[in-house]
Design a protein around this motif. Structure first.
Motif, PDB file in Angstrom:
ATOM      1  N   ARG A  33       0.843  -1.190   0.000  1.00 46.95           N
ATOM      2  CA  ARG A  33       0.000   0.000   0.000  1.00 46.95           C
ATOM      3  C   ARG A  33       0.886   1.251   0.000  1.00 46.95           C
ATOM      4  N   ASP A  34       0.785   2.022  -1.060  1.00 50.29           N
ATOM      5  CA  ASP A  34       1.531   3.274  -1.195  1.00 50.29           C
ATOM      6  C   ASP A  34       0.611   4.419  -0.791  1.00 50.29           C
ATOM      7  N   PHE A  35       0.809   4.937   0.421  1.00 50.16           N
ATOM      8  CA  PHE A  35      -0.085   5.975   0.944  1.00 50.16           C
ATOM      9  C   PHE A  35       0.123   7.314   0.244  1.00 50.16           C
ATOM     10  N   ASP A  36       1.332   7.589  -0.221  1.00 49.33           N
ATOM     11  CA  ASP A  36       1.589   8.868  -0.894  1.00 49.33           C
ATOM     12  C   ASP A  36       0.848   8.953  -2.221  1.00 49.33           C
ATOM     13  N   LYS A  37       0.911   7.873  -3.006  1.00 51.54           N
ATOM     14  CA  LYS A  37       0.261   7.863  -4.329  1.00 51.54           C
ATOM     15  C   LYS A  37      -1.150   7.280  -4.286  1.00 51.54           C
ATOM     16  N   GLU A  38      -1.511   6.737  -3.113  1.00 48.26           N
ATOM     17  CA  GLU A  38      -2.831   6.154  -2.906  1.00 48.26           C
ATOM     18  C   GLU A  38      -3.129   5.048  -3.923  1.00 48.26           C
ATOM     19  N   ILE A  39      -2.184   4.151  -4.089  1.00 51.69           N
ATOM     20  CA  ILE A  39      -2.366   2.983  -4.939  1.00 51.69           C
ATOM     21  C   ILE A  39      -1.877   1.746  -4.191  1.00 51.69           C
ATOM     22  N   ILE A  40      -2.351   0.602  -4.638  1.00 53.66           N
ATOM     23  CA  ILE A  40      -2.016  -0.673  -4.006  1.00 53.66           C
ATOM     24  C   ILE A  40      -1.461  -1.617  -5.061  1.00 53.66           C
ATOM     25  N   ASP A  81      -6.461   1.481  -7.052  1.00 51.44           N
ATOM     26  CA  ASP A  81      -6.485   2.709  -6.262  1.00 51.44           C
ATOM     27  C   ASP A  81      -7.081   2.385  -4.904  1.00 51.44           C
ATOM     28  N   PHE A  82      -7.120   3.363  -4.019  1.00 46.48           N
ATOM     29  CA  PHE A  82      -7.582   3.101  -2.657  1.00 46.48           C
ATOM     30  C   PHE A  82      -9.069   2.791  -2.581  1.00 46.48           C
ATOM     31  N   SER A  83      -9.810   3.089  -3.643  1.00 49.94           N
ATOM     32  CA  SER A  83     -11.236   2.750  -3.662  1.00 49.94           C
ATOM     33  C   SER A  83     -11.467   1.314  -4.099  1.00 49.94           C
TER      34      SER A  83
END
Length: 207
Positions: free
Chosen positions: A142-149, A175-177
């Motif tokens: 989980r990349d919190f900066d770019k909000e992608i997984i 994406d985070f959604s």
């Protein structure tokens, strides 16, 4: 050439092979020169110890003893078979050693009998991703900066002093959604040790 020099050379020959493989594939820390030499000597002794047991089990004479280094006419003629077999054996023992070290067989045995809860010398990153249980085969980064997984099966991993690297196969990026952005056969991820968040979504029961 003195008997002592030849003795040391014979001991170190399989030991150097074993120690080299250990330093490259099993050791989690960089070894100094003294430790490498010590390992080569100890691994060499261990190789010939196992070789002596194998010869005794097969009923074969073991000529690589103290008597092999007596006299002034010192040659390797009488012990060439033992030396050659020892070199080959050192490769086999090194592979077994690497396997046991990678999967921490001794540590897991001690944990199984309740003797220790310590997982070993390496950090949790190595211990977890080297684990044979299926829970760690599939991960989500989980990349919190770019909000992608990034999700996929762990194909390879490593860590250095500055970076931790991860290669995922059959990977998918969300994406985070939860919406799928794209898929890729292989994805390489490199992050600083303090900027890494892995999730293990496998829900099956660990053995």
């Amino acid at each position: 050439m003195s008997a002592l020099v030849i003795q040391l050379a014979i001991i170190f020959l399989p030991g150097i092979i074993w120690a080299s493989l250990d330093a490259k594939y099993a050791s989690r820390k960089e070894l100094n020169q003294f430790r490498l030499i010590l390992n080569a000597f100890l691994f060499g002794l261990a190789t010939y110890g196992v070789l002596f047991i194998l010869y005794a089990f097969c009923g074969e004479p073991f000529d690589l003893g103290p008597g092999a280094f007596q006299g002034t006419d010192l040659t390797l003629k009488g012990i060439s078979d033992e030396v050659g077999t020892g070199v080959a054996l050192s490769v086999v023992l090194a592979i077994i050693w690497i396997y046991a070290s990678t999967y921490k067989l001794m540590t897991r045995f001690l944990q199984g009998i309740g003797a220790t809860k310590q997982y070993g010398d390496e950090d949790v990153w190595d211990y977890t991703l080297n684990s044979p249980v299926p829970n760690v085969e599939f991960v989500s980064f989980r990349d919190f900066d770019k909000e992608i997984i990034y999700s996929g099966y762990v194909s390879a991993f490593s860590d250095t002093e500055k970076l931790r690297e991860l290669v995922l196969r059959d990977a998918a990026v969300y994406d985070f959604s939860g919406s799928l952005l794209y898929e890729m056969p292989m994805i390489y991820i490199s992050r600083k040790p303090d900027d890494l968040h892995l999730e293990f979504p496998y829900q099956g029961k660990s053995p």
